[in-house]
Enzyme design. Structure first.
Site, PDB file in Angstrom:
ATOM      1  CB  ALA A  65     -28.271 -22.063  49.181  1.00 18.33           C
ATOM      2  N   GLY A 109     -28.902 -18.874  53.154  1.00 19.87           N
ATOM      3  CA  GLY A 109     -27.644 -18.830  53.159  1.00 19.87           C
ATOM      4  C   GLY A 109     -26.962 -17.386  52.978  1.00 19.87           C
ATOM      5  CD  GLU A 112     -27.387 -20.484  56.873  1.00 18.09           C
ATOM      6  OE1 GLU A 112     -27.483 -20.750  55.772  1.00 18.09           O
ATOM      7  OE2 GLU A 112     -27.604 -21.074  57.915  1.00 18.09           O
ATOM      8  CD  GLU A 132     -32.493 -21.175  55.643  1.00 15.27           C
ATOM      9  OE1 GLU A 132     -33.171 -20.533  56.504  1.00 15.27           O
ATOM     10  OE2 GLU A 132     -31.457 -20.987  55.444  1.00 15.27           O
TER      11      GLU A 132
HETATM   12  N1  CO8 Z   1     -32.348 -19.807  44.568  1.00 18.04           N
HETATM   13  C1  CO8 Z   1     -32.284 -19.872  43.191  1.00 18.04           C
HETATM   14  N2  CO8 Z   1     -33.012 -18.885  42.647  1.00 18.04           N
HETATM   15  C2  CO8 Z   1     -33.605 -17.697  43.308  1.00 18.04           C
HETATM   16  C3  CO8 Z   1     -33.340 -17.664  44.891  1.00 18.04           C
HETATM   17  C4  CO8 Z   1     -32.931 -18.805  45.419  1.00 18.04           C
HETATM   18  N3  CO8 Z   1     -32.504 -18.761  46.621  1.00 18.04           N
HETATM   19  N4  CO8 Z   1     -34.289 -16.627  45.212  1.00 18.04           N
HETATM   20  C5  CO8 Z   1     -34.425 -15.945  44.059  1.00 18.04           C
HETATM   21  N5  CO8 Z   1     -34.196 -16.551  43.149  1.00 18.04           N
HETATM   22  C6  CO8 Z   1     -34.687 -16.481  41.684  1.00 18.04           C
HETATM   23  C7  CO8 Z   1     -36.052 -16.776  41.183  1.00 18.04           C
HETATM   24  O1  CO8 Z   1     -36.292 -17.941  41.099  1.00 18.04           O
HETATM   25  C8  CO8 Z   1     -36.391 -15.717  40.218  1.00 18.04           C
HETATM   26  O2  CO8 Z   1     -35.641 -16.399  38.952  1.00 18.04           O
HETATM   27  P1  CO8 Z   1     -36.653 -16.651  37.699  1.00 18.04           P
HETATM   28  O3  CO8 Z   1     -36.746 -15.013  37.391  1.00 18.04           O
HETATM   29  O4  CO8 Z   1     -35.751 -17.434  36.910  1.00 18.04           O
HETATM   30  O5  CO8 Z   1     -37.830 -17.228  37.939  1.00 18.04           O
HETATM   31  C9  CO8 Z   1     -35.305 -14.694  40.347  1.00 18.04           C
HETATM   32  O6  CO8 Z   1     -34.379 -15.008  41.471  1.00 18.04           O
HETATM   33  C10 CO8 Z   1     -36.252 -13.264  40.922  1.00 18.04           C
HETATM   34  O7  CO8 Z   1     -36.645 -13.803  42.072  1.00 18.04           O
HETATM   35  P2  CO8 Z   1     -38.268 -13.517  42.385  1.00 18.04           P
HETATM   36  O8  CO8 Z   1     -38.881 -13.480  41.117  1.00 18.04           O
HETATM   37  O9  CO8 Z   1     -38.843 -14.551  43.490  1.00 18.04           O
HETATM   38  O10 CO8 Z   1     -38.283 -12.153  42.957  1.00 18.04           O
HETATM   39  P3  CO8 Z   1     -39.159 -11.461  43.895  1.00 18.04           P
HETATM   40  O11 CO8 Z   1     -38.828 -10.084  44.043  1.00 18.04           O
HETATM   41  O12 CO8 Z   1     -40.732 -11.730  43.737  1.00 18.04           O
HETATM   42  O13 CO8 Z   1     -38.775 -12.100  45.248  1.00 18.04           O
HETATM   43  C11 CO8 Z   1     -37.576 -13.037  47.170  1.00 18.04           C
HETATM   44  C12 CO8 Z   1     -37.778 -11.820  46.107  1.00 18.04           C
HETATM   45  C13 CO8 Z   1     -38.316 -12.708  48.193  1.00 18.04           C
HETATM   46  C14 CO8 Z   1     -36.024 -13.073  47.591  1.00 18.04           C
HETATM   47  C15 CO8 Z   1     -37.747 -14.367  46.605  1.00 18.04           C
HETATM   48  O14 CO8 Z   1     -37.108 -14.755  45.372  1.00 18.04           O
HETATM   49  C16 CO8 Z   1     -37.423 -15.362  47.509  1.00 18.04           C
HETATM   50  O15 CO8 Z   1     -38.378 -15.963  48.458  1.00 18.04           O
HETATM   51  N6  CO8 Z   1     -36.568 -16.365  47.352  1.00 18.04           N
HETATM   52  C17 CO8 Z   1     -35.988 -17.335  48.071  1.00 18.04           C
HETATM   53  C18 CO8 Z   1     -35.389 -17.228  49.384  1.00 18.04           C
HETATM   54  C19 CO8 Z   1     -35.088 -18.378  50.001  1.00 18.04           C
HETATM   55  O16 CO8 Z   1     -36.017 -19.212  50.494  1.00 18.04           O
HETATM   56  N7  CO8 Z   1     -34.091 -18.552  50.457  1.00 18.04           N
HETATM   57  C20 CO8 Z   1     -33.347 -19.598  51.316  1.00 18.04           C
HETATM   58  C21 CO8 Z   1     -32.752 -20.716  50.327  1.00 18.04           C
HETATM   59  S1  CO8 Z   1     -32.305 -22.178  51.160  1.00 18.04           S
HETATM   60  C22 CO8 Z   1     -30.868 -21.676  51.974  1.00 18.04           C
HETATM   61  O17 CO8 Z   1     -30.281 -20.671  51.777  1.00 18.04           O
HETATM   62  C23 CO8 Z   1     -29.923 -22.812  52.750  1.00 18.04           C
HETATM   63  C24 CO8 Z   1     -28.690 -22.598  53.017  1.00 18.04           C
HETATM   64  C25 CO8 Z   1     -28.236 -23.729  53.569  1.00 18.04           C
HETATM   65  C26 CO8 Z   1     -26.523 -23.881  53.526  1.00 18.04           C
HETATM   66  C27 CO8 Z   1     -26.038 -23.885  52.168  1.00 18.04           C
HETATM   67  C28 CO8 Z   1     -26.245 -25.412  51.452  1.00 18.04           C
HETATM   68  C29 CO8 Z   1     -26.077 -25.028  49.899  1.00 18.04           C
END
Ligand code: CO8
Length: 256
Positions: A65, A109, A112, A132
């Site tokens: 998400a 998400g 999921e 999460e």
């Molecule tokens: N949300 C928003 N932006 C994101 C997300 C995300 N989940 N994941 C990545 N991005 C963005 C980053 O902020 C970055 O943007 P910017 O260049 O503007 O800074 C861009 O994508 C590239 O990401 P990274 O620079 O971090 O890339 P890396 O290769 O270094 O890392 C990862 C890749 C490991 C995937 C890393 O981006 C990461 O850990 N992302 C977050 C993963 C995460 O925590 N996901 C769970 C989110 S919570 C959730 O899903 C709950 C769902 C609940 C149900 C629905 C409710 C709405």
């Protein structure tokens, strides 16, 4: 509806939906989920389509998400709005089989969403996780339930409590995915699978999907009872006559 965050394309009888927010690794924001729901419903209502494939990019199916959008949500406003129920669960209401073709990250998400689909096909680059806990929350779109049913309690607990990711080979061993294919072949394999399904009786397909999903929701006796009733109901369809006649006449069945 004009789409900005997804792209759609029809290949034969397969409706392909591409999550297309590459700069954010396909983070699932409200707009993307609304567009996805619209496209899914559109294919579900299109009689020329027999199966649907949802996919992302080489780098990410979806990294979860959208955290930037979620950051300022508050309770109880968020709960009353039911934004998860309204947009996230559309895929579970689709009658046609939905295949998730996953390459790269399927996190939070994103994992999921893949698990809400009927079949998960993984590229050898796929990585699944429920991170999460690192954000001070827990999975919110079915992860604690569907991951546990798919891989069992111990592995689900480990993943959800630590945020550890699972690679494609482990996901296949753990029954989270149906099959792993080389990343370069992912879309072609998913479309081929969709075409195979689309060639079957659409009535039997929809009923089979419902019956398998029942296994998640009910007792064994009730599920078997449901299967028996729906199995027998198929003897009222021309597709049962066509399928069985074709076998006996040694020809390919034609399910219109
Ligand atoms: N949300 C928003 N932006 C994101 C997300 C995300 N989940 N994941 C990545 N991005 C963005 C980053 O902020 C970055 O943007 P910017 O260049 O503007 O800074 C861009 O994508 C590239 O990401 P990274 O620079 O971090 O890339 P890396 O290769 O270094 O890392 C990862 C890749 C490991 C995937 C890393 O981006 C990461 O850990 N992302 C977050 C993963 C995460 O925590 N996901 C769970 C989110 S919570 C959730 O899903 C709950 C769902 C609940 C149900 C629905 C409710 C709405």
């Amino acid at each position: 509806m004009d789409y900005e965050m997804i792209a759609t394309e029809t290949q034969g009888r397969v409706g392909l939906i591409l999550l297309n927010r590459p700069k954010a690794l396909n983070a699932l924001c409200d707009q993307l989920m609304t567009e996805l729901g619209d496209a899914l419903r559109g294919y579900d209502n299109d009689t020329a389509i027999g199966a649907i494939v949802v996919t992302g990019s080489e780098r990410a199916f979806a990294a979860g998400a959208d955290i930037k959008e979620m950051q300022n949500r508050t309770h109880p406003a968020t709960a009353l709005d039911d934004f998860i129920g309204k947009t996230w669960e559309v895929v579970t209401t689709i009658r046609k089989p939905v295949i998730a073709a996953v390459a790269g990250y399927a996190l939070g998400g994103g994992c999921e969403l893949a698990m809400m689909c009927d079949i998960v096909l993984a590229a050898d680059t796929a990585k699944f996780g429920q991170p999460e806990i690192n954000l001070g929350v827990i999975p919110g779109a079915g992860g604690t339930q569907r991951l546990t049913r798919a891989v069992g309690k111990s592995k689900a607990m480990e993943m959800i409590l630590t945020g550890r990711m699972m690679d494609a080979a482990e996901a296949e061993r753990a029954n989270l995915v149906a099959r792993v294919v080389p990343a370069a072949d992912l879309i072609a394999e998913a479309v081929k699978l969709g075409e195979t399904i689309a060639g079957m009786s659409p009535v039997a397909t929809a009923i089979a999907k419902r019956a398998v999903n029942r296994a998640y929701e009910t007792t064994l006796a009730e599920g078997v009872g449901y299967e028996r009733a729906t199995f027998l109901s198929l003897f009222g369809t021309p597709h049962q006559r066509e399928g069985m006649s074709a076998f006996i006449e040694k020809r390919k069945p034609e399910f219109s």
